[in-house]
Design an enzyme around this catalytic site. Structure first.
Site, PDB file in Angstrom:
ATOM      1  N   HIS A  49      -3.355   6.601  -5.787  1.00  0.00           N
ATOM      2  CA  HIS A  49      -1.937   6.668  -5.582  1.00  0.00           C
ATOM      3  C   HIS A  49      -1.185   7.859  -5.977  1.00  0.00           C
ATOM      4  O   HIS A  49      -0.213   7.909  -6.527  1.00  0.00           O
ATOM      5  CB  HIS A  49      -1.082   5.349  -5.948  1.00  0.00           C
TER       6      HIS A  49
ATOM      7  N   HIS B 132       0.539  -3.583  -3.913  1.00  0.00           N
ATOM      8  CA  HIS B 132      -0.514  -2.874  -4.802  1.00  0.00           C
ATOM      9  C   HIS B 132      -1.090  -3.910  -5.650  1.00  0.00           C
ATOM     10  O   HIS B 132      -1.364  -3.520  -6.875  1.00  0.00           O
ATOM     11  CB  HIS B 132       0.057  -1.871  -5.355  1.00  0.00           C
TER      12      HIS B 132
ATOM     13  N   GLU C  11      -2.070   8.235   1.051  1.00  0.00           N
ATOM     14  CA  GLU C  11      -3.152   7.193   0.677  1.00  0.00           C
ATOM     15  C   GLU C  11      -4.105   6.643   1.618  1.00  0.00           C
ATOM     16  O   GLU C  11      -3.589   5.957   2.501  1.00  0.00           O
ATOM     17  CB  GLU C  11      -2.158   6.087  -0.042  1.00  0.00           C
TER      18      GLU C  11
END
Length: 384
Positions: free
Chosen positions: A208, A134, A348
């Site tokens: 997210h 991420h 996601e």
């Protein structure tokens, strides 16, 4: 960073427009702005709330361009917040867990934190064992975004902007990006990511949010939800949760969600090595639709108890399905709720994990003069 209230003219105009819309057009969606706190360095953080006429509302923090809450009515009109998260800004800063944040530059995992572009190798920070996850630990979720504009009307919206400098966390190129949250009166929250780079780079952005359609913190968790994912294949992973490069058929496995299936049916099926690797579901599905110009269905989640339905649409070719496997009761969420495994489900939309290291995956490359764009939609409704 602009402090809350420093632009009095803008705030006054927003308030006036909101009052006028409330008085004259009951069906119009509205925007509300408020202070959400300050960081230790004194930077102010705002909260922008989008309110639709059908009872759906979304609260967005400028910190991390974060979807802090998403409130939706059930089949009987009772409202609940359906995303996990925190009540206070300090918890997002001090106890980050990606709840509702904007992820970038690269969502999901990159093996070894390395990738190569045009013969040049780049190294990213490692923040998940041997992986970069991420964005590498100081990604877009930990930045205070600038409010560019807010808008009332049939569709309420806020545009947030951030500049990621050349070399930021190892990524090449200055990347100027906006995230636009738009809420209509039918219960659809659209999130549009758009950006331009000064040098060839890689980009993979998503939201997210972790959902519990029964309401965050509900005692039964989210594993009783029924999930549909229109994908005939998924990308299996190794023990480090990196895709092997294979696209494996879902048929005959616990990964077959082409017809509605209760999540709990497979989340603890230790016969499947993939479930053991992920400690549940933490896998990317290769959507049958592939990469599309307009958002198309990626997943449908339904809670039989409340009747709430969430449809996730996207222009991207994949969707990561994650069952909150690393929530272990140490996260004190909204209203003092302790979040545990299975208390929420993330869906996601994105490019595939580790795509820069798999030439046969849809490319995450972004070049100067060719802007990045990803549009996703959270569409809320109810069923009897």
């Amino acid at each position: 960073m602009r402090k809350v209230g420093s632009d009095g003219v803008v705030l006054a105009l927003v308030a006036a427009a909101s009052t006028a819309l409330t008085a004259g057009t009951a069906s119009a969606a509205e925007v509300q702005r408020s202070a959400a706190g300050t960081l230790k360095d004194g930077t102010a953080v705002e909260a922008i709330t989008l309110v639709g006429a059908n009872g759906v509302s979304a609260r967005v923090l400028t910190y991390g361009a974060t979807l802090q809450s998403l409130i939706a009515p059930d089949r009987d009109g009772n409202k609940a917040d359906v995303v996990l998260g925190y009540d206070d800004l300090a918890d997002y800063v001090d106890h980050p867990n990606y709840f509702g944040v904007t992820v970038g530059r690269y969502a999901n995992r990159i093996a070894g934190g390395t990738f190569t572009l045009d013969g040049k190798k780049f190294q990213l920070p490692l923040n998940e064992a041997a992986n970069s996850l991420h964005g590498g630990g100081k990604g877009f979720d930990k930045q205070v975004w600038r409010v560019v504009s807010v808008k009332n009307g049939p569709v309420a919206s806020v545009v947030l902007a951030h500049r990621s400098p050349d070399g930021d966390s190892g990524y090449p190129g200055q990347f100027d990006v906006t995230v636009t949250y738009s809420l209509d009166d039918k219960g659809s929250l659209t999130i549009a990511f758009e950006g331009k780079t000064s040098k060839t780079t890689i980009v993979n952005m998503t939201n997210h949010a972790i959902f519990n359609l029964a309401g965050e913190g509900s005692p039964m968790g989210a594993t009783g939800h029924r999930l549909t994912v229109p994908a005939a294949t998924y990308t299996p992973v190794d023990a480090k949760l990196i895709p092997t490069g294979e696209r494996r058929p879902v048929a005959g496995t616990v990964f077959d969600f082409r017809s509605p299936r209760v999540v709990a049916d497979g989340i603890r099926d230790g016969h499947d090595q993939q479930i053991r690797y992920g400690q549940g579901y933490d896998h990317n599905f290769a959507l049958d639709k592939g990469l599309t110009a307009k958002p198309e269905l990626a997943a449908r989640l339904e809670d039989p108890q409340s009747g709430r339905v969430l449809e996730v649409l996207t222009t991207e070719p994949g969707v990561q399905f994650y069952t909150g496997n690393f929530l272990d009761g140490t996260y004190l969420g909204k209203k003092g709720h302790l979040y545990r495994m299975g208390d929420g489900i993330a869906l996601e939309p994105q490019k595939f994990p580790d795509a820069p290291n798999h030439p046969d995956f849809v490319s995450a490359r972004v070049d100067p003069g060719k802007p990045y764009r990803h549009v996703m939609i959270y569409r809320l409704s109810t069923t009897r």
